[in-house]
Design a protein around this motif. Structure first.
Motif, PDB file in Angstrom:
ATOM      1  N   GLU A  69      21.507  34.552  23.920  1.00 38.75           N
ATOM      2  CA  GLU A  69      22.119  33.242  24.106  1.00 38.75           C
ATOM      3  C   GLU A  69      23.162  33.060  23.017  1.00 38.75           C
ATOM      4  N   ALA A 119      28.179  24.629  25.022  1.00 39.23           N
ATOM      5  CA  ALA A 119      28.825  25.695  25.811  1.00 39.23           C
ATOM      6  C   ALA A 119      28.052  26.985  25.676  1.00 39.23           C
ATOM      7  N   GLN A 120      26.732  26.877  25.675  1.00 39.50           N
ATOM      8  CA  GLN A 120      25.925  28.072  25.497  1.00 39.50           C
ATOM      9  C   GLN A 120      25.834  28.852  26.804  1.00 39.50           C
ATOM     10  N   LYS A 121      25.641  30.136  26.696  1.00 34.01           N
ATOM     11  CA  LYS A 121      25.419  30.952  27.873  1.00 34.01           C
ATOM     12  C   LYS A 121      24.540  32.126  27.513  1.00 34.01           C
ATOM     13  N   LEU A 122      23.930  32.701  28.535  1.00 31.54           N
ATOM     14  CA  LEU A 122      23.076  33.875  28.374  1.00 31.54           C
ATOM     15  C   LEU A 122      23.820  35.104  28.854  1.00 31.54           C
ATOM     16  N   VAL A 123      23.907  36.088  27.992  1.00 29.17           N
ATOM     17  CA  VAL A 123      24.536  37.355  28.344  1.00 29.17           C
ATOM     18  C   VAL A 123      23.447  38.421  28.372  1.00 29.17           C
TER      19      VAL A 123
END
Lengths: 114, 113
Positions: B92, B98-102
């Protein structure tokens, strides 16, 4: 408790046809929402994520688009499907953190474009 | 470009063996690292790691994070056939709001009886 619904579970569509996959979350508000695609036997590729209504970030330029018309609804669309759009599509949500949280996944949609 | 790399991509061992799965990452604004197990459809959550050097343990599974060297390992001891799955590492990242999981590409683990 929170639940996530994704449908349909499987879909076979001809090349050039439109696509609409829907994902809804219950039991929470203002979640972060994600669409992922998984090629056979591979990891998850982030396609789109959204931190709020109407806020969509695209990670990979392609034939697909996403929309978030309501707080807990996330839609993946295409106007004209390509063969390369075949794959397993997963919707997920996470709670915007003060502390980081895990993501919760729907059961996925297996899309076959023929 | 943010990236998460897992190794090996595929691993076949015998029941009872111990395995170590690796995950390295390069992201901006790291927040946490997560491990998932995917058997058929939806990945299921295993661990979330935010601090270096603190082992998380659940039964035969354990995981640790090194934020200096930017990697994590997932250990499975005394493997069983039910451990066969794709193991996914995710990071994360992003600023607040503006978080996202890669995700990494996953490790396909096969446990043979």
């Amino acid at each position: 408790s929170q639940t996530i619904h994704q449908w349909p579970a499987t879909l076979v569509q001809p090349v050039g046809s439109p696509l609409s996959l829907e994902c809804t979350v219950e039991g929470t508000s203002n979640p972060n929402l994600y669409w992922y695609r998984q090629a056979a036997g591979r990891g998850l590729q982030l396609l789109f994520y959204s931190v709020g209504i109407g806020q969509i970030s695209s990670e990979v330029p392609q034939n697909l688009s996403a929309s978030r018309p309501q707080d807990r609804q996330f839609i993946l669309s295409s106007k004209k499907l390509l063969l390369s759009d075949s794959g397993f599509y997963l919707c997920a949500w996470s709670q915007p953190p003060i502390l980081a949280t895990e993501a919760f996944f729907g059961q996925g949609t297996r899309l076959t474009v023929v | 470009e943010d990236k998460v790399v897992q190794s090996p991509l595929s691993l076949v061992v015998h029941e009872g063996d111990t395995v170590t799965l690796n995950c390295s990452y390069e992201v901006t604004n790291f927040r946490s690292l997560l491990w998932y197990k995917q058997e058929k459809k939806a990945p299921t959550f295993l661990f979330m790691l935010t601090s270096s050097g603190i082992e998380k343990k659940s039964g035969r599974l354990s995981s640790i994070l090194d934020k200096k060297e930017l990697f994590s390992i997932l250990n499975i001891t005394a493997t069983q056939t039910g451990d066969s799955a794709i193991y996914l590492c995710a990071v994360e990242e992003g600023i607040q709001g503006a978080q996202k999981l890669v995700f990494g590409q996953g490790t396909r683990l096969t446990i043979n009886p």
